[in-house]
Structures are given as structure tokens and as C-alpha cells.
Design a protein around this motif. Structure first.
Motif, PDB file in Angstrom:
ATOM      1  N   GLU A   1       0.835  -1.203   0.000  1.00 14.44           N
ATOM      2  CA  GLU A   1       0.000   0.000   0.000  1.00 14.44           C
ATOM      3  C   GLU A   1       0.872   1.255   0.000  1.00 14.44           C
ATOM      4  O   GLU A   1       0.611   2.195  -0.752  1.00 14.44           O
ATOM      5  N   MET A   2       1.924   1.240   0.817  1.00 13.57           N
ATOM      6  CA  MET A   2       2.818   2.399   0.882  1.00 13.57           C
ATOM      7  C   MET A   2       3.493   2.612  -0.475  1.00 13.57           C
ATOM      8  O   MET A   2       3.599   3.750  -0.951  1.00 13.57           O
ATOM      9  N   HIS A   3       3.894   1.536  -1.115  1.00 10.94           N
ATOM     10  CA  HIS A   3       4.511   1.641  -2.436  1.00 10.94           C
ATOM     11  C   HIS A   3       3.529   2.258  -3.436  1.00 10.94           C
ATOM     12  O   HIS A   3       3.897   3.150  -4.205  1.00 10.94           O
ATOM     13  N   LEU A   4       2.288   1.790  -3.426  1.00 10.44           N
ATOM     14  CA  LEU A   4       1.285   2.335  -4.344  1.00 10.44           C
ATOM     15  C   LEU A   4       1.047   3.821  -4.081  1.00 10.44           C
ATOM     16  O   LEU A   4       0.904   4.610  -5.025  1.00 10.44           O
ATOM     17  N   ARG A   5       1.006   4.198  -2.810  1.00 11.95           N
ATOM     18  CA  ARG A   5       0.815   5.609  -2.485  1.00 11.95           C
ATOM     19  C   ARG A   5       1.991   6.449  -2.991  1.00 11.95           C
ATOM     20  O   ARG A   5       1.806   7.551  -3.506  1.00 11.95           O
ATOM     21  N   ASN A   6       3.216   5.903  -2.842  1.00 13.57           N
ATOM     22  CA  ASN A   6       4.402   6.629  -3.312  1.00 13.57           C
ATOM     23  C   ASN A   6       4.387   6.779  -4.832  1.00 13.57           C
ATOM     24  O   ASN A   6       4.733   7.831  -5.355  1.00 13.57           O
ATOM     25  N   VAL A   7       3.996   5.730  -5.536  1.00 12.65           N
ATOM     26  CA  VAL A   7       3.916   5.794  -6.996  1.00 12.65           C
ATOM     27  C   VAL A   7       2.868   6.828  -7.409  1.00 12.65           C
ATOM     28  O   VAL A   7       3.100   7.643  -8.300  1.00 12.65           O
TER      29      VAL A   7
ATOM     30  N   ASN B   1       1.518  12.199  -9.541  1.00 12.72           N
ATOM     31  CA  ASN B   1       0.851  13.492  -9.381  1.00 12.72           C
ATOM     32  C   ASN B   1       1.867  14.631  -9.380  1.00 12.72           C
ATOM     33  O   ASN B   1       1.634  15.687  -9.967  1.00 12.72           O
ATOM     34  N   SER B   2       3.010  14.421  -8.731  1.00 10.02           N
ATOM     35  CA  SER B   2       4.050  15.440  -8.700  1.00 10.02           C
ATOM     36  C   SER B   2       4.597  15.701 -10.094  1.00 10.02           C
ATOM     37  O   SER B   2       4.823  16.841 -10.494  1.00 10.02           O
ATOM     38  N   LEU B   3       4.769  14.625 -10.865  1.00  8.52           N
ATOM     39  CA  LEU B   3       5.261  14.774 -12.239  1.00  8.52           C
ATOM     40  C   LEU B   3       4.274  15.548 -13.085  1.00  8.52           C
ATOM     41  O   LEU B   3       4.647  16.420 -13.872  1.00  8.52           O
TER      42      LEU B   3
END
Length: 170
Positions: A149-155, A160-162
Motif C-alpha cells: 500500500e505504501m509503495h502504491l501511495r508513493n507511486v 501526481n508530482s510529475l
């Protein structure tokens, strides 16, 4: 069984005695499951290095344990699963199948085929991917799920940042 002639104290003592005996047997069963899993894990690792035998072939030839049960025993030995979790999944699947049979007749496979025939190819592909992902997620421990879940949130955050950065640069 009629227990009318037993006092509350006797009922409690009998229940506790059976509970302790069951717990002892459960603990012993878990020890056996872990030991079996350790042996199976070693065998699976060795079989993986061979070209003349597959894991299911080994199981059929040498220990007559089904592949899914053998993998479950390995997971128990590695601390990744409790037998009750697998039993709950099987119970849930059986209940679903029984409900489908009650709803759609004798064979739920007929219903599943009817459902599939009405779907577009995209829907079929999506259903297959969802089934595959669900199977993978069911094999993960809680810790692994949280990490995923943390990985998915980071991706998602990076994407979004990109997008924001790309929009600002344009």
C-alpha cells in the motif's frame, strides 16, 4: 448427550478439561504442520534446481500431499499463514459456490460461462487480471500488504508530482 445430572462446577471442569486437551492437540498439530513445512520447503528448493522434476511431480511421487496444501504448510512453517486463514478462504469459496448453485441451478460453472459470454473482451481481460491480483494479495501477510500500500501511495504521489511539474513547465 444429557448433562442434566452435572453441577455447574462439573460442567465447567469438564469443559475446561476438553479445552486443554484440544489446545494440547492443536499445539501438537501446529508443531507437526511446521515440521512438515520445513521439510517441504527444503524439498521445494531442491526440486527447483532440477530439470527432470517439477514440484507437483515431486509431491505426487514422494509424499501424496496436494500442491496447495504443501504450499500452505510451507507458509505456516515460515510464519506467513495460519491454518484458520486458509480454512476461512475455503469456507468462503464454498459458501459462494453453494449460493451460486442455489441461485442459478445445479452448476455454478454454467452461470459463470453465461456471465462471461455476455462480457466484452476487455471485461474478460479485466476480470482475469482482477482474479490474478486478488489471488496474489491473498497470499501476502499484513505487513507485506501495508508495504505494498505504501509503495502504491508513493507511486501515485510521484505521478501526481510529475503531472504538476510538467504542467508548470509548459
Amino acid at each position: 448427550m444429557n448433562h442434566d445430572d452435572l453441577s455447574l462446577e462439573q460442567l465447567g471442569a469438564q469443559a475446561y478439561g476438553h479445552h486443554k486437551a484440544g489446545q494440547k492437540n492443536y499445539d501438537k498439530a501446529m508443531e507437526h504442520a511446521k515440521s512438515a513445512g520445513l521439510y517441504l520447503a527444503e524439498a521445494k528448493a531442491r526440486v527447483a534446481k532440477r530439470k527432470d522434476m517439477t514440484w507437483p511431480q515431486f509431491l505426487k511421487a514422494h509424499c501424496d500431499i496436494g500442491r496447495s496444501r504443501a504450499d500452505e504448510l510451507i507458509m505456516i512453517a515460515e510464519g506467513r499463514s495460519e491454518p484458520s486463514a486458509s480454512a476461512d478462504r475455503v469456507r468462503e469459496w464454498r459458501a459462494t459456490q453453494a449460493e451460486l448453485r442455489r441461485t442459478y441451478g445445479k452448476s455454478s460453472k454454467i452461470h459463470q460461462q453465461k456471465q462471461r459470454s455476455g462480457r466484452s473482451e476487455v471485461d474478460k481481460e479485466r476480470a482475469e487480471v482482477e482474479t490474478s491480483i486478488a489471488a496474489m494479495l491473498n497470499r501476502l501477510t499484513t505487513k507485506q500488504l501495508k508495504e505494498f500500500e505504501m509503495h502504491l501511495r508513493n507511486v501515485s504521489f510521484a505521478r501526481n508530482s510529475l503531472a504538476v511539474w510538467t504542467a508548470a513547465a509548459a
